[in-house]
Design an enzyme around this catalytic site. Structure first.
Site, PDB file in Angstrom:
ATOM      1  CD  GLU A 181      98.598 -16.064  18.830  1.00  0.00           C
ATOM      2  OE1 GLU A 181      97.535 -16.110  19.567  1.00  0.00           O
ATOM      3  OE2 GLU A 181      98.432 -16.225  17.378  1.00  0.00           O
ATOM      4  CD  GLU A 363      98.575 -19.053  14.756  1.00  0.00           C
ATOM      5  OE1 GLU A 363      97.648 -17.954  14.810  1.00  0.00           O
ATOM      6  OE2 GLU A 363      99.184 -19.683  15.739  1.00  0.00           O
TER       7      GLU A 363
HETATM    8  O1  IFM Z   1      93.375 -20.313  16.457  1.00  0.00           O
HETATM    9  C1  IFM Z   1      94.084 -19.084  16.799  1.00  0.00           C
HETATM   10  C2  IFM Z   1      95.505 -19.836  17.257  1.00  0.00           C
HETATM   11  O2  IFM Z   1      95.515 -20.969  18.288  1.00  0.00           O
HETATM   12  C3  IFM Z   1      96.441 -18.687  17.891  1.00  0.00           C
HETATM   13  N1  IFM Z   1      96.387 -17.601  16.780  1.00  0.00           N
HETATM   14  C4  IFM Z   1      95.269 -17.087  16.303  1.00  0.00           C
HETATM   15  C5  IFM Z   1      94.182 -18.222  15.821  1.00  0.00           C
HETATM   16  C6  IFM Z   1      93.018 -17.547  15.334  1.00  0.00           C
HETATM   17  O3  IFM Z   1      92.157 -16.995  16.319  1.00  0.00           O
END
Ligand code: IFM
Length: 458
Positions: A181, A363
């Protein structure tokens, strides 16, 4: 049933239709080092910018820290056993840069390197493929003190660190991720100060964007060079950016945020150029040959997706935009994030159209304040419904032409949710932070069943 959450509580059966997945489709769970490891001052680990952030007044809700987190450093074997029980194919984790290089460069910490040997070997012994993410936000404080990502040298420091990991683990780890990210940690670290290092400065934000892109390119090259058969991806959080309401200044705010959020990393890395507004602003920091250094051949696109985000004009912020609110009647999940499963399908199709490459969903998941009932069980139906709906949209996108190769739930465990501390629980396994007891939630059983049934259909 509250009207706002009707979509989560009663998903439409038709919306849950499935298609056949590839037989090598990967089902996994994701975590990150600072969010779960703890042992922050143990066995030679150096401080990271997040250790500092946690000690800055107002940096994290309740003054929570990652000092202990899920104590995964000592309990990794139990956590691997949980993954084995789930039946996942893969485990996406990150290495803590300051655990292996306490000052970011120079002296190596063998005990830190040994820890990840144990995690990797333990996962492999359990039949789970380790997917290693080189950077998930925990920059060594010592490097930040030398300018951090705003310093062009940081790209070289990162490449040396990536080379250390590639040499050490490349015999066993074949799936590599350069960064997690990009836009979140650069925007919230350097422009809207919601994350470490908590700076508000346009110039530093632009420098950080460009230097992180250079680091990514250099990282791909060293990993490709040092790991035979490496399959390399980068993880981008892409979320549709919508204006709050229809006022012209909010529409403008959304357009700029969209470039910073969705394009500032994907476009240079995969198309070889910055999007128009970023290109203009970033020009002073770009040197001859940089775009070729950034745009390196990639094997797959890592997508983290939760829901759309909203922008509004806010002259008090570095770029004149701030976070807007979703329309009041929007469905939301436990932590108040908008739930728009169609936007997930559309994002998968937009990536397919724009970048034409295989996608791994690295994710997807849902936060909440899940508490055990009297019997100790955690019946997180809201998460099950969210995951069902989003999985169905993945199937829809595949039917429409997206080449999706894997899906990872965020997250295996409830963990340290950055600025929100321990209040937002994203795990499919509940963690009692006082006792470190792990309890699989109903969603963990649901996910295990999903994986089994999808394998059966493959
Ligand atoms: O916890 C985070 C993760 O570190 C990166 N993506 C989003 C998740 C939820 O906020």
């Amino acid at each position: 049933m509250s009207q706002t959450n009707a979509i989560l509580e009663k998903p439409d059966a038709e919306a849950l239709a499935k298609t056949k997945l590839r037989s090598d489709f990967v089902w996994g769970v994701s975590t990150s080092a600072y969010q779960i490891e703890g042992a922050a001052a143990e066995d030679g680990r150096g401080p990271s910018i997040w250790d500092t952030r946690c000690r800055t007044a107002g940096g994290v809700v309740n003054g929570d820290t990652g000092d202990v987190a899920c104590d995964h450093y000592h309990r990794y074997e139990d956590d691997i056993a949980l993954m084995r029980d789930l039946g996942v194919d893969a485990y996406r984790f990150s290495v803590a840069w300051p655990r292996v290089l306490p000052r970011g460069r120079g002296a190596v910490n063998d005990k830190g390197l040994d820890f990840y040997d144990r995690v990797i070997d333990g996962a492999l012994a359990a039949g789970i493929e380790p997917w290693l993410c080189v950077y998930h936000w925990d920059l060594p404080q010592a490097l930040h003190d030398q300018g951090g990502w705003a310093n062009r040298d940081c790209a070289g420091w990162y490449a040396d660190y990536a080379a250390l990991l590639a040499r050490r683990y490349g015999d066993r780890v074949k799936r590599w991720i350069t960064f997690n990210e990009f836009s979140v940690f650069t925007l919230f670290g350097y422009a809207i100060p919601w994350a470490a290092p908590g700076i508000t400065d346009r110039e530093q934000h632009l420098r950080a964007i460009h230097h992180v892109n250079l680091a990514h390119g250099a990282g791909v090259d060293v990993i490709r060079d040092l790991v035979p058969g490496a399959s390399i991806g980068a993880v981008h959080n892409r979320q549709r950016v919508l204006p709050e309401g229809d006022r012209a200044e909010n529409v403008e705010a959304a357009a700029l945020l969209d470039e910073h959020w969705n394009l500032a990393f994907c476009d240079p890395q995969l198309l070889g150029h910055y999007s128009p507004r970023v290109a203009k602003a970033i020009e002073p920091y770009v040197q001859a040959g940089d775009m070729a250094r950034i745009c390196r051949p990639m094997d797959w696109f890592g997508l983290n997706h939760y829901g759309p985000i909203f922008a509004k004009a806010d002259p008090t912020r570095a770029w004149g935009y701030g976070w807007g609110d979703a329309p009041p009647d929007s469905p939301t999940h436990g932590v108040g994030w908008a739930v728009f499963p169609d936007a997930f399908r559309d994002e998968l199709l937009e990536i397919t159209r724009r970048y034409r490459m295989p996608i791994v969903i690295t994710e997807n998941g849902c936060g909440g304040n899940d508490t055990p009932d009297e019997s100790g069980a955690i019946d997180d139906q809201h998460r099950i419904n969210y995951l069902r709906l989003y999985n169905a949209k993945m199937h829809e996108a595949i039917r429409a032409g997206a080449d999706v190769r894997g899906y990872f739930v965020w997250s295996l465990l409830d963990n340290f949710e950055w600025g929100s501390g321990y209040g937002n629980r994203f795990g499919i396994v509940h963690v009692d932070f006082a006792t470190q007891k792990r309890t699989p939630k109903a969603s963990a059983r649901w996910y295990a069943d999903l994986i089994k049934s999808e394998r059966f259909r493959a």
